[in-house]
Design an enzyme around this catalytic site. Structure first.
Site, PDB file in Angstrom:
ATOM      1  N   GLU A  98     -86.799  34.814  -9.981  1.00 55.29           N
ATOM      2  CA  GLU A  98     -85.561  34.978  -9.215  1.00 55.29           C
ATOM      3  C   GLU A  98     -85.024  36.397  -9.270  1.00 55.29           C
ATOM      4  OE1 GLU A  98     -82.758  31.081  -9.227  1.00 55.29           O
ATOM      5  OE2 GLU A  98     -83.165  31.902 -11.195  1.00 55.29           O
ATOM      6  N   HIS A 139    -107.152  23.437 -17.186  1.00 53.49           N
ATOM      7  CA  HIS A 139    -107.500  22.889 -15.867  1.00 53.49           C
ATOM      8  C   HIS A 139    -107.193  23.885 -14.755  1.00 53.49           C
ATOM      9  CE1 HIS A 139    -108.339  19.127 -17.824  1.00 53.49           C
ATOM     10  NE2 HIS A 139    -107.152  19.195 -18.432  1.00 53.49           N
ATOM     11  N   ARG A 192     -72.219  34.394  -3.809  1.00 50.65           N
ATOM     12  CA  ARG A 192     -72.862  33.306  -3.073  1.00 50.65           C
ATOM     13  C   ARG A 192     -74.129  33.766  -2.352  1.00 50.65           C
ATOM     14  NH1 ARG A 192     -69.361  29.005  -2.327  1.00 50.65           N
ATOM     15  NH2 ARG A 192     -70.355  28.354  -0.397  1.00 50.65           N
ATOM     16  N   GLU A 249     -87.923  26.896 -16.567  1.00 50.70           N
ATOM     17  CA  GLU A 249     -86.705  27.656 -16.317  1.00 50.70           C
ATOM     18  C   GLU A 249     -86.922  29.140 -16.601  1.00 50.70           C
ATOM     19  OE1 GLU A 249     -84.153  27.127 -14.751  1.00 50.70           O
ATOM     20  OE2 GLU A 249     -82.671  28.572 -15.441  1.00 50.70           O
ATOM     21  N   LYS A 261     -86.410  32.041 -13.842  1.00 51.11           N
ATOM     22  CA  LYS A 261     -85.482  33.168 -14.013  1.00 51.11           C
ATOM     23  C   LYS A 261     -86.190  34.481 -13.715  1.00 51.11           C
ATOM     24  CE  LYS A 261     -82.378  31.677 -13.888  1.00 51.11           C
ATOM     25  NZ  LYS A 261     -81.931  30.343 -13.732  1.00 51.11           N
ATOM     26  N   TRP A 282     -74.973  34.857   5.261  1.00 53.46           N
ATOM     27  CA  TRP A 282     -76.352  34.761   4.773  1.00 53.46           C
ATOM     28  C   TRP A 282     -77.144  34.249   5.966  1.00 53.46           C
ATOM     29  CZ3 TRP A 282     -80.343  31.271   3.958  1.00 53.46           C
ATOM     30  CH2 TRP A 282     -81.302  31.622   2.995  1.00 53.46           C
ATOM     31  N   LYS A 286     -76.357  31.512  -4.137  1.00 54.50           N
ATOM     32  CA  LYS A 286     -75.879  30.701  -5.261  1.00 54.50           C
ATOM     33  C   LYS A 286     -75.741  29.240  -4.855  1.00 54.50           C
ATOM     34  CE  LYS A 286     -73.946  30.245  -9.342  1.00 54.50           C
ATOM     35  NZ  LYS A 286     -74.976  30.297 -10.390  1.00 54.50           N
ATOM     36  N   ASN A 344     -69.440  28.664   8.084  1.00 51.36           N
ATOM     37  CA  ASN A 344     -70.447  28.564   7.028  1.00 51.36           C
ATOM     38  C   ASN A 344     -71.266  27.316   7.329  1.00 51.36           C
ATOM     39  OD1 ASN A 344     -71.882  28.236   4.639  1.00 51.36           O
ATOM     40  ND2 ASN A 344     -70.142  27.432   3.498  1.00 51.36           N
ATOM     41  N   GLY A 345     -72.579  27.392   7.209  1.00 53.92           N
ATOM     42  CA  GLY A 345     -73.404  26.210   7.443  1.00 53.92           C
ATOM     43  C   GLY A 345     -74.224  26.353   8.704  1.00 53.92           C
ATOM     44  N   CYS A 389     -73.069  32.121   2.691  1.00 52.89           N
ATOM     45  CA  CYS A 389     -71.882  32.404   3.483  1.00 52.89           C
ATOM     46  C   CYS A 389     -70.623  32.138   2.652  1.00 52.89           C
ATOM     47  CB  CYS A 389     -71.788  31.592   4.764  1.00 52.89           C
ATOM     48  SG  CYS A 389     -73.128  31.899   5.904  1.00 52.89           S
TER      49      CYS A 389
HETATM   50  C1  G6P Z   1     -79.710  27.813  -5.716  1.00 53.08           C
HETATM   51  C2  G6P Z   1     -79.238  28.646  -6.871  1.00 53.08           C
HETATM   52  C3  G6P Z   1     -79.838  28.121  -8.162  1.00 53.08           C
HETATM   53  C4  G6P Z   1     -79.516  26.655  -8.337  1.00 53.08           C
HETATM   54  C5  G6P Z   1     -79.952  25.835  -7.118  1.00 53.08           C
HETATM   55  C6  G6P Z   1     -79.414  24.417  -7.173  1.00 53.08           C
HETATM   56  O1  G6P Z   1     -81.077  27.988  -5.514  1.00 53.08           O
HETATM   57  O2  G6P Z   1     -79.615  29.993  -6.689  1.00 53.08           O
HETATM   58  O3  G6P Z   1     -79.320  28.843  -9.250  1.00 53.08           O
HETATM   59  O4  G6P Z   1     -80.161  26.170  -9.467  1.00 53.08           O
HETATM   60  O5  G6P Z   1     -79.436  26.423  -5.928  1.00 53.08           O
HETATM   61  O6  G6P Z   1     -78.016  24.487  -7.105  1.00 53.08           O
HETATM   62  P1  G6P Z   1     -77.031  23.377  -7.589  1.00 53.08           P
HETATM   63  O7  G6P Z   1     -75.672  23.916  -7.251  1.00 53.08           O
HETATM   64  O8  G6P Z   1     -77.359  22.133  -6.806  1.00 53.08           O
HETATM   65  O9  G6P Z   1     -77.223  23.186  -9.028  1.00 53.08           O
END
Ligand code: G6P
Length: 610
Positions: free
Chosen positions: A490, A506, A27, A483, A487, A74, A605, A100-101, A2
């Site tokens: 995602e 394993h 976001r 990571e 990626k 969202w 985000k 928002n929230g 949001c």
């Molecule tokens: C969301 C974002 C990620 C991020 C995660 C933690 O899932 O899409 O990119 O790593 O939140 O966010 P933060 O702001 O706490 O690092």
């Protein structure tokens, strides 16, 4: 999640609001809406889908009004639809609100309000706010919001307008983000500075529970009892171009290429004339680290992977026991902490609900909380005992890239500092390692300007149709693999798993068939030979190995099908370089498959709900 923007000024605001929403797209959202107020009436439009759908309807909105609010939603409560999009109004049509929230007690409130005769027109939790304003309104908009707020549970930001107060918007936050922008004869309320950065750089960060009255010529803040609260403006030095793609096809690619700069900026002022690490202004005294019995690291998503590297560095260099957990688990599992515990919370946004909750758990147990964040004024900075800022600039791509690198760097600097404070590393070693860190931005720039990006694009083309990718690494290569796999998931939606290479036998090795791609992070280090054995094992099962290796390692060609080289560094520093090819690989697989890289489906985000 949001995005909100509100405007009060002298200029027609419809397009200002819409352009603000564009800056908040990163976001994550699935519907959007705008409402403006002029001559006692609202003009409102909402649409499902991306902002192009809203733009197509924008002509129907009053283009002379100079007060308005807008929102990207969202979905949490109620499917994405026009009727569930914000702004919402009450039965009388006096108020328009965006939220928002999450309002956690909305079911009870809604039932009460329906009982009183209120008619709801959406399935959202947010709509109760509009009806509560109606319930409590006795002539004062601010009092009505205060009374409504007192009834609400959860984490949320509200921005509201009233037809009876045509030159005013009100805003309040309970833990989720809200930032006010102080302009010349115009003022803003938004979820992020990005929304109004092209109009003003002066930002005010209200505390949770403070009510903002925003008018054309000024802003006032009040506490929950109605007493005025003093505040100061902070000048935000983010580059305005940060919110533009600057010639790149996506924000994510631009941000990958901004990583050398993010590292330079994060390093600035962190190295003293003696070549040692300076963490001035961190807010936690060296004695705390000297006397600490343990460190616990909490984070989510990509930030958690940064935390893993922090664990390796703090244990190896500072010889402190380090525990790490994802914040959503940590907060509910009764961790054993005390006043000799230092909790490091890593959150680029400073707003992630689970990370904030984990910080509260830690503080409640007497631990000292240090936050590593990219956002000035974020909630995490207010709740922590100390703050270390990364200086990656505004990151728009939902998939984090440059904020991760900046987090890696800050955690390595912290580990070096703590190691010296605890007498576990001598000054020469610290100075040597700091110097090495200072050389990374140039090495990374060389990597990005070299052959690797084109090679990764080719590899992505070749393997883009694979149904599954396995990533494996050891030691500091493991966070890099985690990571890399994240990626890929995602942004390209391709199943990918990451494993400690020693665990392959394993279970995961059973997944491999002829031609399965296995990405191995095989930069130089203490477990390199062990990893080579694992590479041979997977190749013996027909898998194709894509290795990331240190420049100069020619021998690896014998055990890998493809090798992407990164500049050679010491082991602990290597993740700063090794992760970048994996970002690019994920990027190119997603691009080759035609996915929307900057706004992956279902992701946001900033995750401000649990
Ligand atoms: C969301 C974002 C990620 C991020 C995660 C933690 O899932 O899409 O990119 O790593 O939140 O966010 P933060 O702001 O706490 O690092």
């Amino acid at each position: 999640m949001c995005g909100i923007i509100g405007y009060v000024g002298a200029r027609p605001c419809r397009d200002i609001l819409f352009n603000g929403l564009r800056k908040l797209e990163y976001r994550g959202y699935d519907s959007a809406g705008i409402s403006v107020l002029r001559e006692g009436s609202f003009s409102l439009v909402r649409a499902v889908g991306n902002l192009d759908s809203l733009e197509a309807l924008l002509d129907t909105v009053d283009d002379k009004a100079s007060v308005g609010i807008a929102h990207t939603r969202w979905a949490t409560h109620g499917v994405p639809s026009e009727r569930n999009a914000h702004p919402h109004t009450d039965c009388s049509g006096r108020f328009a609100i965006v939220v928002n929230g999450i309002v956690e007690n909305y079911l009870r409130l809604r039932a009460e309000l329906v009982e009183e005769g209120h008619v709801f027109s959406s399935d959202t939790d947010a709509e109760v706010v509009a009806h509560l304003l109606e319930r409590h309104y006795r002539g004062s908009f601010l009092s009505a919001l205060r009374d409504a707020y007192a009834e609400l549970q959860g984490h949320f930001t509200i921005v509201a307008m009233s037809r009876a107060d045509p030159e005013l918007i009100l805003a309040v936050r309970k833990e989720t983000p809200l930032v006010l922008g102080l302009g010349e004869g115009e003022n803003f309320a938004a979820s992020s500075v990005a929304a109004f950065m092209s109009h003003t750089r002066v930002a005010v960060f209200p505390r949770s529970g403070e009510f903002a009255e925003i008018r054309r010529h000024g802003i006032e803040l009040y506490d929950e009892q109605g007493n005025p609260v003093a505040f100061e403006g902070h000048v935000v030095d983010w580059d305005e171009d940060a919110a533009e793609k600057g010639g790149f096809e996506t924000f994510m690619l631009k941000e990958i290429y901004e990583q050398p700069t993010a590292l330079v900026d994060t390093l600035a002022e962190r190295v003293g004339p003696d070549g040692l690490v300076r963490l001035d202004g961190m807010g936690l005294q060296d004695e705390l680290f000297r006397d600490a019995s343990q460190i616990v690291i909490v984070a989510c998503g990509t930030s958690y992977h940064a935390g893993l590297l922090g664990k390796y560095a703090l244990e190896r260099w500072a010889r402190l026991p380090v525990e790490i957990d994802v914040a959503s688990e940590f907060r509910y599992r009764d961790p054993v902490l005390d006043e000799r515990t230092i909790c490091i919370a890593i959150t680029q946004s400073g707003e992630t609900a689970d990370t904030l909750a984990a910080m509260r758990v830690a503080r409640h147990s007497g631990a000292h909380v240090l936050v590593v964040t990219n956002i000035l004024g974020s909630q995490a900075t207010r709740e922590a005992d100390g703050v270390l800022f990364t200086r990656a600039g505004l990151e728009i791509g939902v998939a984090a890239t440059k904020t991760l690198l900046a987090q890696f760097l800050v955690l390595l600097l912290l580990a070096l500092h703590v190691a010296r404070v605890r007498g576990k590393l001598d000054e020469d070693t610290v100075i040597r390692t700091v110097n090495e860190l200072r050389s990374v931005p140039a090495s990374l720039a060389r990597l990005l300007a070299g052959e690797a990006p084109a090679q990764l694009q080719e590899l992505a083309q070749r393997y883009r149709g694979s149904p599954f990718f396995l990533y494996m690494g050891r030691n500091v290569g493991l966070p890099v693999c985690l990571e890399g796999a994240l990626k890929l998931k995602e942004i390209s939606y391709v199943p990918a798993e990451s494993y400690a290479a020693g665990e392959m036998k394993h279970g995961p090795i059973a997944l491999l068939t002829h031609g399965s791609p296995v990405v191995a992070v095989a930069t130089d280090g203490r477990t390199y030979e062990k990893l080579v054995s694992n590479m041979q094992e997977v190749r013996a099962r027909g898998a194709h190995v894509l290795a990331v290796a240190s420049e100069g390692n020619e021998g690896i060609r014998e055990v890998a099908d493809h090798v992407v080289y990164v500049p050679a560094t010491s082991e602990m520093v290597s993740p700063l370089l090794a992760v970048v090819p994996l970002q690019l690989f994920a990027y190119h697989v997603a691009q080759a498959n035609g996915e929307k890289v900057d706004q992956p489906r279902n992701l946001a985000k900033t995750v401000t709900v649990e």
